[in-house]
Scaffold this active site. Sequence first.
Site, PDB file in Angstrom:
ATOM      1  N   HIS A   1      -0.741  -5.332 -12.682  1.00  0.00           N
ATOM      2  CA  HIS A   1      -0.785  -6.715 -13.132  1.00  0.00           C
ATOM      3  C   HIS A   1       0.367  -7.018 -14.079  1.00  0.00           C
ATOM      4  O   HIS A   1       0.924  -8.128 -14.066  1.00  0.00           O
ATOM      5  CB  HIS A   1      -2.125  -6.988 -13.828  1.00  0.00           C
ATOM      6  CG  HIS A   1      -3.261  -7.146 -12.871  1.00  0.00           C
ATOM      7  ND1 HIS A   1      -4.568  -7.018 -13.241  1.00  0.00           N
ATOM      8  CD2 HIS A   1      -3.272  -7.414 -11.546  1.00  0.00           C
ATOM      9  CE1 HIS A   1      -5.350  -7.218 -12.191  1.00  0.00           C
ATOM     10  NE2 HIS A   1      -4.582  -7.448 -11.149  1.00  0.00           N
TER      11      HIS A   1
ATOM     12  N   ARG B   1       0.869  -9.658   9.458  1.00  0.00           N
ATOM     13  CA  ARG B   1       0.851  -8.319  10.048  1.00  0.00           C
ATOM     14  C   ARG B   1      -0.510  -7.672   9.821  1.00  0.00           C
ATOM     15  O   ARG B   1      -1.033  -7.684   8.701  1.00  0.00           O
ATOM     16  CB  ARG B   1       1.952  -7.442   9.434  1.00  0.00           C
ATOM     17  CG  ARG B   1       2.083  -6.090  10.139  1.00  0.00           C
ATOM     18  CD  ARG B   1       3.184  -5.250   9.525  1.00  0.00           C
ATOM     19  NE  ARG B   1       2.827  -4.779   8.188  1.00  0.00           N
ATOM     20  CZ  ARG B   1       3.651  -4.089   7.398  1.00  0.00           C
ATOM     21  NH1 ARG B   1       4.871  -3.814   7.810  1.00  0.00           N
ATOM     22  NH2 ARG B   1       3.266  -3.694   6.206  1.00  0.00           N
TER      23      ARG B   1
ATOM     24  N   ASN C   1      13.206  -0.426   8.493  1.00  0.00           N
ATOM     25  CA  ASN C   1      12.968   0.762   7.660  1.00  0.00           C
ATOM     26  C   ASN C   1      12.503   1.942   8.513  1.00  0.00           C
ATOM     27  O   ASN C   1      13.087   3.022   8.500  1.00  0.00           O
ATOM     28  CB  ASN C   1      11.924   0.459   6.580  1.00  0.00           C
ATOM     29  CG  ASN C   1      12.342  -0.673   5.669  1.00  0.00           C
ATOM     30  OD1 ASN C   1      13.497  -1.092   5.673  1.00  0.00           O
ATOM     31  ND2 ASN C   1      11.421  -1.168   4.883  1.00  0.00           N
ATOM     32  N   ASP C   2      11.412   1.710   9.253  1.00  0.00           N
ATOM     33  CA  ASP C   2      10.875   2.792  10.089  1.00  0.00           C
ATOM     34  C   ASP C   2      11.744   3.050  11.311  1.00  0.00           C
ATOM     35  O   ASP C   2      11.881   4.200  11.748  1.00  0.00           O
ATOM     36  CB  ASP C   2       9.445   2.471  10.521  1.00  0.00           C
ATOM     37  CG  ASP C   2       8.419   2.893   9.476  1.00  0.00           C
ATOM     38  OD1 ASP C   2       8.730   3.812   8.700  1.00  0.00           O
ATOM     39  OD2 ASP C   2       7.334   2.297   9.434  1.00  0.00           O
TER      40      ASP C   2
ATOM     41  N   CYS D   1      12.414  -8.089   9.867  1.00  0.00           N
ATOM     42  CA  CYS D   1      11.632  -8.235   8.641  1.00  0.00           C
ATOM     43  C   CYS D   1      11.793  -7.031   7.713  1.00  0.00           C
ATOM     44  O   CYS D   1      11.155  -6.970   6.668  1.00  0.00           O
ATOM     45  CB  CYS D   1      10.154  -8.436   8.968  1.00  0.00           C
ATOM     46  SG  CYS D   1       9.426  -7.072   9.894  1.00  0.00           S
TER      47      CYS D   1
END
Length: 594
Positions: free
Chosen positions: A198, A342, A464-465, A512
């Site tokens: 937070h 997603r 990324n992947d 993305c």
Amino acid sequence: MQEIKSYEPNTKLKGLAAVNGLVMGVSHIYSRGNININPEPLDTGRIDEEIKKFEQALEGVGMEMQSLTDFASGLDDSDTESILQTQYEVLHDPEMKASVIALIRKKRIRAEKAIYDAFQKYIDLIKSSNKSFLITRLSDLRDVRDRLIRSTQQLTVISRFGKDAIIITDEVSPLEVVAFARNGVLGIICNSGGLTSHASIIANAMGVPMIIGTHTATRQARTGDVVILNGYEREVILRPDKETTELYKQEINRHNEEEKLLRKVINKPAETLCGVQISLQANIDFAEEILNVDKFRAEGIGLLRTDTLLMNSGTIGMDRKRQELFCQNAFSIKDSSSITIRLLDVGGDKLLDIKNQEANPFLGWRGVRILLDKRELLRSQLEAICRVAGQHPGRTRLLVPMVSTLDEFIEVKHEIEQTQHMLKCQNVPVDEKIRIGVMVEVPSVAIQIRLFAKHVDFLSIGTNDLTQYTLAVDRGNNLISSLYQPLHPSVLTLIAMAVNAGKENQIPVAVCGELASDPFAAQVLIGLGIYELSMTPRLIPGVKQAIRLFTFDEMKKLADNMLLCNTLKEISKIREEWEQQYSEKRSDEKKRQE
């Protein structure tokens, strides 16, 4: 650990950037102070007096919290207020209050001891759970506890700091972040902390640069030291020498000038110098970020991740109502904007509370594999999404993650059809035109992309992947970090194949992954034929500025040259040449504006 006492100049510490920024100021070592608990028992005649002291502390701390919440409300950020309200509710939790009073009465202990013991019970439970998303909330609990104890002891902690102060502390709570911001501090550096805490979320909302996870900052710095907080490089420099100080003064001035230019471009369209329109959208993880979609003029949400929402519930099988609320909040942005939601994508680097530890989690039970094994979870999430989509027809795109075979996608599509049918039977409005897409992040999908393109409504490339699996490089492994190259020709070739498949089947193709937020990489992607990029909202103005300075033909030539590279050295050379050209174009643009 032995205390560090050598205060060398130019001491550099690495951490994580909770909030990006570049500031230089004077360090102030902040400590809440030690909590001194008097364990001696009370005389029976003092029990009521001690309970009254506790109740007065509740009232006093409540008034202090309300004051800070009122200050934060000036942000016009309902989620920040919600976080602070949550702490306020912890303070006034009737069970907690009853527990403290019961301890005072039954054990005849002082108020501060009873407060400490009551809170410690909950803190120990969270620690023993080993759930990282709960552990990041411990600072919130400790802060409320310590404020109550200090109030019973009539102690105060936060004082006024100079306007050039950079706070260095072990950890920080949401209320402390608000108090620091009210005092006008330049930045915050913490030994510990989490990106999803937070405190980090509120620091981001309040625009206070913050680096966490430095481990030793409080031991290596002294109050009064000059300190540089460089969120862009995830670095802290203590006691910079004259040369470093002058260098960073120039860098800070450059960043300030850059910010002025970005503020001017934020309301302008994202289009190339020759007029080709590019859609820049936002990646969103938390409800607290949704306000940034409009703030940074994103053209919708290109990736609404549901992972953190689900895991923050304490279990991956959370209630549907909460999922609906999260999705509904996303649709609060401008009416015409599309939302790409997603499905749950946990596993790999997103830890799950599962009994069997996997030797290769990135190649294991994650994404759609979990959803198809846990059908109730999948159906619960689909129902939540479909209920909300029915209220906003034509705006929803549903993205299936970690797909490696066509069978997986067809199975999910069947579940969506079943969910829609069930809702229609209940007279619940549904979006008949909800679009269903697949994440292109596994090489098997990229290689068979022409097949997949015949079955989907859109493609979204997770760079990324895709990079990690294509190059066989664990992106979290520092030993081989230099091999993680998202612009490697092999990766770009797979992206180009996806673009061609999209054109053949007249479906949109988006990126993305983090690559889209790099101005240079964004131009390479546009040159390959991608017109939809999604990224962290704060990075949109920088990408937009770069897009507006080049023609599409220049970007296409750049992409073609990148595809022809044989070595990483060649890639670096092209980037260096582009950066020089970009710098010159920005300089010319600045002169035109002046």
